[in-house]
Design a protein around this motif. Sequence first.
Motif, mmCIF file in Angstrom:
data_model
loop_
_atom_site.group_PDB
_atom_site.id
_atom_site.type_symbol
_atom_site.label_atom_id
_atom_site.label_comp_id
_atom_site.label_asym_id
_atom_site.label_seq_id
_atom_site.Cartn_x
_atom_site.Cartn_y
_atom_site.Cartn_z
ATOM 1 N N ALA A 1 3.270 -16.099 22.086
ATOM 2 C CA ALA A 1 3.541 -15.335 23.303
ATOM 3 C C ALA A 1 4.873 -14.606 23.277
ATOM 4 C CB ALA A 1 3.490 -16.258 24.517
ATOM 5 N N GLU A 2 5.853 -15.143 22.544
ATOM 6 C CA GLU A 2 7.232 -14.678 22.703
ATOM 7 C C GLU A 2 7.869 -14.082 21.456
ATOM 8 O OE1 GLU A 2 9.727 -17.728 24.483
ATOM 9 O OE2 GLU A 2 7.961 -18.663 25.383
ATOM 10 N N ARG A 3 7.165 -14.046 20.363
ATOM 11 C CA ARG A 3 7.830 -13.635 19.119
ATOM 12 C C ARG A 3 8.559 -12.297 19.254
ATOM 13 N NH1 ARG A 3 5.631 -13.958 12.924
ATOM 14 N NH2 ARG A 3 7.343 -12.790 11.969
ATOM 15 N N GLU A 4 7.922 -11.333 19.889
ATOM 16 C CA GLU A 4 8.563 -10.028 20.059
ATOM 17 C C GLU A 4 9.836 -10.146 20.901
ATOM 18 O OE1 GLU A 4 7.513 -5.575 21.828
ATOM 19 O OE2 GLU A 4 5.903 -6.999 21.394
ATOM 20 N N LEU A 5 9.805 -11.004 21.909
ATOM 21 C CA LEU A 5 10.996 -11.220 22.740
ATOM 22 C C LEU A 5 12.103 -11.875 21.924
ATOM 23 C CD1 LEU A 5 9.355 -12.557 26.039
ATOM 24 C CD2 LEU A 5 10.091 -10.219 25.518
ATOM 25 N N TRP A 6 11.745 -12.883 21.115
ATOM 26 C CA TRP A 6 12.744 -13.540 20.275
ATOM 27 C C TRP A 6 13.437 -12.532 19.374
ATOM 28 C CZ3 TRP A 6 9.840 -18.458 18.074
ATOM 29 C CH2 TRP A 6 9.464 -19.292 19.147
ATOM 30 N N THR A 7 12.628 -11.661 18.763
ATOM 31 C CA THR A 7 13.198 -10.659 17.860
ATOM 32 C C THR A 7 14.119 -9.706 18.607
ATOM 33 O OG1 THR A 7 11.241 -10.792 16.440
ATOM 34 C CG2 THR A 7 12.635 -8.840 16.212
ATOM 35 N N HIS A 8 13.689 -9.251 19.760
ATOM 36 C CA HIS A 8 14.516 -8.327 20.542
ATOM 37 C C HIS A 8 15.810 -8.986 20.994
ATOM 38 C CE1 HIS A 8 15.600 -5.809 24.121
ATOM 39 N NE2 HIS A 8 15.329 -4.867 23.248
ATOM 40 N N ALA A 9 15.760 -10.295 21.232
ATOM 41 C CA ALA A 9 16.954 -11.019 21.673
ATOM 42 C C ALA A 9 17.894 -11.346 20.518
ATOM 43 C CB ALA A 9 16.546 -12.306 22.389
ATOM 44 N N GLN B 1 12.215 -24.641 13.560
ATOM 45 C CA GLN B 1 11.521 -24.217 12.339
ATOM 46 C C GLN B 1 11.147 -22.742 12.405
ATOM 47 O OE1 GLN B 1 8.392 -27.458 12.663
ATOM 48 N NE2 GLN B 1 8.386 -27.069 10.471
ATOM 49 N N ARG B 2 10.567 -22.346 13.508
ATOM 50 C CA ARG B 2 10.060 -20.984 13.631
ATOM 51 C C ARG B 2 11.190 -19.969 13.723
ATOM 52 N NH1 ARG B 2 7.008 -24.913 14.806
ATOM 53 N NH2 ARG B 2 4.721 -24.783 14.746
ATOM 54 N N LEU B 3 12.286 -20.333 14.386
ATOM 55 C CA LEU B 3 13.452 -19.457 14.409
ATOM 56 C C LEU B 3 14.029 -19.291 13.001
ATOM 57 C CD1 LEU B 3 15.243 -20.793 17.621
ATOM 58 C CD2 LEU B 3 14.144 -18.554 17.361
ATOM 59 N N ALA B 4 14.083 -20.386 12.269
ATOM 60 C CA ALA B 4 14.635 -20.324 10.909
ATOM 61 C C ALA B 4 13.795 -19.418 10.015
ATOM 62 C CB ALA B 4 14.710 -21.730 10.318
ATOM 63 N N GLN B 5 12.489 -19.433 10.195
ATOM 64 C CA GLN B 5 11.619 -18.545 9.417
ATOM 65 C C GLN B 5 11.890 -17.078 9.740
ATOM 66 O OE1 GLN B 5 7.904 -20.192 10.663
ATOM 67 N NE2 GLN B 5 8.009 -21.939 9.259
ATOM 68 N N LEU B 6 12.229 -16.795 10.993
ATOM 69 C CA LEU B 6 12.481 -15.414 11.403
ATOM 70 C C LEU B 6 13.812 -14.876 10.872
ATOM 71 C CD1 LEU B 6 11.279 -15.453 15.139
ATOM 72 C CD2 LEU B 6 10.096 -14.489 13.157
ATOM 73 N N VAL B 7 14.795 -15.750 10.615
ATOM 74 C CA VAL B 7 16.111 -15.261 10.178
ATOM 75 C C VAL B 7 16.268 -15.255 8.657
ATOM 76 C CG1 VAL B 7 17.145 -16.041 12.339
ATOM 77 C CG2 VAL B 7 17.286 -17.520 10.316
#
Length: 264
Positions: free
Chosen positions: A26-34, A54-60
Motif C-alpha cells: 500500500a505504501e511503497r510509493e509513499l516510502w520512496t517519496h519520503a 527488512q523492507r526498508l533496507a531492501q529499498l536503500v
Amino acid sequence: MPDYPLAMSDLEIARYQLMADAAMRAERELWTHAGAAPGARVADVGCGPGAVTQRLAQLVLPDGHVHAVDRDREALAVTRALAAEGDLPVEVSVAPADDTGLPEHRFDLVMMRHVLAHNGGAEQRIVDHLATLVRPGGCVYLADSDLTMMRIRGPVDPASFELHSRYTELLLRRGGDLGVGLHLDELLVTAGLKLLDFRGRIDIVELPSSMHGPAWAARETLLVEGLATEEELAGWEKAFRRNERRALPRTLFVPQFTAYARLP
C-alpha cells in the motif's frame, strides 16, 4: 514510558511479516517519496521484530543503511537475525522511542509504525524527538491505526472478543490513545515539520486460523496487571484451539493512517 506488552513468538513474528507485506504493497510509493531510496540513511524507531526494517533496507540498497531501534531486546534479536539472513545493511540499538541516542540531523528518513498507541501521554514528546534526527529536507513518517474501528469478518469465538476488550482496557489504563492514527498530522506539525501527506485506508487481511493477534501476545502482561486470570487465559487458549481445528477463514479489516512531513 510503560513496558512493551507484546511477547515475541513464531506466530507473532509471522503476524508482523503479514502486516509489513500489506504496508509495503500500500505504501511503497509513499516510502520512496519520503526518502527510502537507494543510498538513503533511514532510522526505523520502534522497529519490533524488524519486518518493516527488512523492507526498508531492501529499498536503500546498495549503499544505504537502516538503523533499527527498539526498547525490547528480544524483538531486536529477531531484527538482527532477519537482517543477517538477508545480508541487509541494518544496525540495531536498544533505546526508548523518545531518547534513541541516535545522532541529530543525520537521517534522510525516520519511520515509526504502530508505536504511539502504546505510549500514552508521550506521543508529542516522541515525535518531537524524531524530528531532531532528520537532516534538513529529510522526513519523519508515521503510521498508526484506530483500534476502535477494527473489524473481523468470519467465525470468532466470544472469548476472543473478551480478550480483545481486556487488551484495549490495558492500553487505556496506560494512557494510550486508541485513535492516535487520526492525529498523526497534528503531531508532525506541532513538532515543527512541514506536512507533505496525510491519508487513511482499510487493510483487508486474510488471517490464518493459527494467528491470534496482539491481544493474545499481551496475555502475560494482562495477567501481571490483573486484567486476566490464569483460568481466563486457559479458556481463551481453548477457544483459539477450537477455531484452529475448524480452520474457517477470517478476514481482518484494519484502518491504517499514514502521514509524513519534512524538516525545513
